[in-house]
Design a protein around this motif. Structure first.
Motif, short mmCIF file in Angstrom:
data_model
loop_
_atom_site.label_atom_id
_atom_site.label_comp_id
_atom_site.label_asym_id
_atom_site.label_seq_id
_atom_site.Cartn_x
_atom_site.Cartn_y
_atom_site.Cartn_z
N ASP A 84 -6.05 5.36 -0.25
CA ASP A 84 -4.99 5.99 0.55
C ASP A 84 -4.99 5.54 2.01
N SER A 85 -5.73 4.50 2.34
CA SER A 85 -5.80 4.05 3.74
C SER A 85 -4.48 3.45 4.20
N ILE A 86 -4.15 3.77 5.48
CA ILE A 86 -3.01 3.14 6.14
C ILE A 86 -3.58 2.28 7.27
N VAL A 87 -3.12 1.04 7.34
CA VAL A 87 -3.58 0.11 8.37
C VAL A 87 -2.44 -0.13 9.35
N GLY A 117 -1.02 1.10 2.40
CA GLY A 117 0.04 0.34 3.07
C GLY A 117 -0.20 0.27 4.56
N THR A 118 0.85 -0.11 5.29
CA THR A 118 0.71 -0.39 6.71
C THR A 118 1.80 0.32 7.51
N VAL A 146 5.16 -1.35 3.89
CA VAL A 146 5.28 -0.97 5.31
C VAL A 146 5.94 0.40 5.37
N TYR A 147 5.27 1.33 6.02
CA TYR A 147 5.80 2.69 6.14
C TYR A 147 6.28 2.96 7.57
N SER A 153 6.25 8.90 8.49
CA SER A 153 6.05 9.30 7.09
C SER A 153 4.59 9.17 6.65
N VAL A 154 3.68 8.87 7.57
CA VAL A 154 2.26 8.81 7.19
C VAL A 154 1.49 9.91 7.93
#
Ligand code: 5RP
Length: 222
Positions: A25-28, A52-53, A71-72, A76-77
């Motif tokens: 679930d990581s976002i970069v 995602g990123t 890409v978010y 929304s994250v």
């Protein structure tokens, strides 16, 4: 080594740094510029290891999508685990000048959300005192002359970056001849000028880790 090879080495080091820590679930957060572009290309190799990123520019978003990396929107994250980005200058406190690619505002927003900000830079960016690189300032277009006059009062020589409109629809002033002895104070002072969106000093939220590409290898500086 060429400067591009140093940029590639530091981008590769960023992948080595984050990949063991990535979770499903990581976002970069992903920065902007030529060093960040190398990072995006290498990130594609591990795209199954994270969710995602969030991108700091339209250009980076397009490059990420071209690699099939999600890409978010930032809204929304829930959070960003790592933010990886280049810099135009870094001092030993990991305070930065950024914005050579005109993406400073979104870069600063993404950095502000990140649990860990990893700066990737070749050693031409290493300085004792910030300010040799002209400081980018994003301004609301109608306030350009007003802001320029105020920047002169702060001791700088602002130059309008002709032909550049930021992703936010604004203009950039590049401020020459600033010797930035107190980065946090100047970051605040410039941000307090009416009409400034933000400036390219990253001192209130500096990098947490610098991966500095040198001819003898990539140094990790914290
Ligand atoms: C873009 C930036 C870049 O990180 C900075 O300009 C460094 O770019 P490069 O990696 O191409 O040297 O702040 O706004």
């Amino acid at each position: 080594m060429t400067q591009d090879e140093l940029k590639q080495a530091t981008a590769r080091a960023a992948i080595d740094y984050i990949s063991p820590r990535l979770e499903a679930d990581s976002i970069v957060g992903v920065g902007t510029g030529s060093t960040a572009n190398f990072f995006i290309d290498y990130l594609a190799e591990v795209k199954g290891q994270f969710d995602g990123t969030v991108a700091s520019s339209e250009a980076s978003a397009e490059r990420l999508k071209a690699h099939g990396i999600p890409v978010y929107e930032l809204n929304s994250v829930d959070g960003i685990q790592f933010y990886v980005d280049g810099a135009d200058e870094t001092n030993p406190a990991l305070e930065l000048i950024k914005g050579g690619g005109a993406a400073l505002t979104r870069e600063k927003i993404v950095a502000a959300c990140a649990e860990e900000f990893i700066c990737i830079a070749d050693d031409s960016k290493w300085v004792d005192t910030l300010g040799s690189f002209p400081l980018p300032v994003e301004v609301i277009p109608m306030a350009r002359s007003l802001v320029a006059r105020e920047l002169v009062k702060l001791g700088g020589d602002p130059v309008y970056r002709q032909g550049v409109i930021t992703d936010n629809g604004n203009a950039i002033l590049d401020v020459y001849n600033l010797k930035i002895e107190r980065p946090t104070a100047l970051e605040d002072a410039i941000n307090n000028i009416t009409g400034v969106v933000t400036n390219g000093i990253f001192a209130k939220r500096p990098a947490d880790v610098l991966l500095l590409g040198t001819s003898t290898g990539v140094k990790t500086i914290t």
